[in-house]
Motif scaffolding. Structure first.
Motif, PDB file in Angstrom:
ATOM      1  N   TRP A  63     -14.463 -51.796  33.196  1.00  0.00           N
ATOM      2  CA  TRP A  63     -14.412 -50.340  33.036  1.00  0.00           C
ATOM      3  C   TRP A  63     -13.599 -49.729  34.176  1.00  0.00           C
ATOM      4  CZ3 TRP A  63     -19.308 -47.396  31.159  1.00  0.00           C
ATOM      5  CH2 TRP A  63     -19.075 -46.025  31.091  1.00  0.00           C
ATOM      6  N   LYS A  64     -13.882 -50.134  35.411  1.00  0.00           N
ATOM      7  CA  LYS A  64     -13.195 -49.598  36.584  1.00  0.00           C
ATOM      8  C   LYS A  64     -11.696 -49.891  36.550  1.00  0.00           C
ATOM      9  CE  LYS A  64     -13.134 -50.035  41.600  1.00  0.00           C
ATOM     10  NZ  LYS A  64     -13.641 -50.800  42.740  1.00  0.00           N
ATOM     11  N   ASP A  65     -11.331 -51.125  36.153  1.00  0.00           N
ATOM     12  CA  ASP A  65      -9.926 -51.544  36.178  1.00  0.00           C
ATOM     13  C   ASP A  65      -9.135 -51.141  34.940  1.00  0.00           C
ATOM     14  OD1 ASP A  65     -10.443 -52.711  38.630  1.00  0.00           O
ATOM     15  OD2 ASP A  65     -10.610 -54.737  37.822  1.00  0.00           O
ATOM     16  N   GLU A  66      -9.810 -51.085  33.771  1.00  0.00           N
ATOM     17  CA  GLU A  66      -9.082 -50.902  32.518  1.00  0.00           C
ATOM     18  C   GLU A  66      -9.566 -49.737  31.671  1.00  0.00           C
ATOM     19  OE1 GLU A  66      -8.942 -54.645  30.382  1.00  0.00           O
ATOM     20  OE2 GLU A  66      -8.872 -55.754  32.266  1.00  0.00           O
ATOM     21  N   GLY A  67     -10.606 -49.044  32.120  1.00  0.00           N
ATOM     22  CA  GLY A  67     -11.132 -47.908  31.375  1.00  0.00           C
ATOM     23  C   GLY A  67     -12.411 -48.240  30.623  1.00  0.00           C
ATOM     24  N   GLU A  68     -13.113 -47.170  30.241  1.00  0.00           N
ATOM     25  CA  GLU A  68     -14.413 -47.311  29.596  1.00  0.00           C
ATOM     26  C   GLU A  68     -14.340 -48.119  28.304  1.00  0.00           C
ATOM     27  OE1 GLU A  68     -18.058 -44.638  27.718  1.00  0.00           O
ATOM     28  OE2 GLU A  68     -16.363 -43.614  28.671  1.00  0.00           O
ATOM     29  N   GLY A  91     -14.024 -51.728  28.999  1.00  0.00           N
ATOM     30  CA  GLY A  91     -15.270 -52.204  29.585  1.00  0.00           C
ATOM     31  C   GLY A  91     -16.334 -52.444  28.527  1.00  0.00           C
ATOM     32  N   ARG A  92     -16.478 -51.503  27.624  1.00  0.00           N
ATOM     33  CA  ARG A  92     -17.481 -51.663  26.565  1.00  0.00           C
ATOM     34  C   ARG A  92     -17.119 -52.813  25.615  1.00  0.00           C
ATOM     35  NH1 ARG A  92     -21.369 -47.840  26.597  1.00  0.00           N
ATOM     36  NH2 ARG A  92     -20.965 -45.958  27.812  1.00  0.00           N
ATOM     37  N   LEU A  93     -15.843 -52.992  25.344  1.00  0.00           N
ATOM     38  CA  LEU A  93     -15.411 -54.109  24.509  1.00  0.00           C
ATOM     39  C   LEU A  93     -15.703 -55.441  25.206  1.00  0.00           C
ATOM     40  CD1 LEU A  93     -14.037 -55.287  22.012  1.00  0.00           C
ATOM     41  CD2 LEU A  93     -11.835 -54.966  23.178  1.00  0.00           C
ATOM     42  N   ALA A  94     -15.413 -55.521  26.496  1.00  0.00           N
ATOM     43  CA  ALA A  94     -15.700 -56.747  27.255  1.00  0.00           C
ATOM     44  C   ALA A  94     -17.193 -57.051  27.231  1.00  0.00           C
ATOM     45  CB  ALA A  94     -15.205 -56.613  28.694  1.00  0.00           C
ATOM     46  N   TYR A  95     -18.018 -56.020  27.339  1.00  0.00           N
ATOM     47  CA  TYR A  95     -19.469 -56.180  27.287  1.00  0.00           C
ATOM     48  C   TYR A  95     -19.906 -56.721  25.922  1.00  0.00           C
ATOM     49  CZ  TYR A  95     -24.426 -55.032  27.424  1.00  0.00           C
ATOM     50  OH  TYR A  95     -25.801 -55.098  27.365  1.00  0.00           O
TER      51      TYR A  95
END
Length: 128
Positions: free
Chosen positions: A49-54, A57-61
């Protein structure tokens, strides 16, 4: 059968196709058991989220949740071991939880984090 505890660095290596990603992918295909500490979910979410946006981040999660990982949730023994580790070693709080998970699960920690190297009581493998 041996078990491996995946540090956040190992999971991010897989996600970002960094050196060592193939080893993580092979472990996740079995037959070894792959564990991860509950705090790893937060680390993956906030770092991406910090490096690539919310959205990323949610997709990675969500992708993390779909991996064949046995999640180790917080328990009193885990809290006590993580506290012991944090009091004895210069690790972040998250890394203390992760190290405690590996130790109490009798698992080998797979990581790319030099902070763990000084922990002689931890069965660990550097992911290269």
């Amino acid at each position: 059968m041996p078990a491996f505890c995946l540090d956040t660095s190992a999971i991010l290596a897989l996600r970002d196709d960094e050196p060592g990603a193939e080893r993580v992918a092979t472990l996740l295909e079995g037959p070894e058991t792959c564990l991860a500490c509950f705090i790893t979910r937060m680390e993956v979410l906030y770092r991406v989220w910090k490096d690539e946006g919310e959205r990323s981040g949610r997709l990675a999660y969500e992708q993390l949740q779909s991996l064949p990982i046995q999640w180790v949730d917080q328990t009193e023994p885990l809290l006590l071991e993580a506290s012991r580790i944090k009091a004895s070693h210069p690790l972040s709080v998250a890394d203390a939880w992760i190290a405690a998970t590996a130790i109490l699960s009798l698992a080998t920690l797979l990581h790319k984090d030099p902070e763990f190297e000084a922990m002689t009581e931890l069965d660990q493998v550097w992911l290269a």
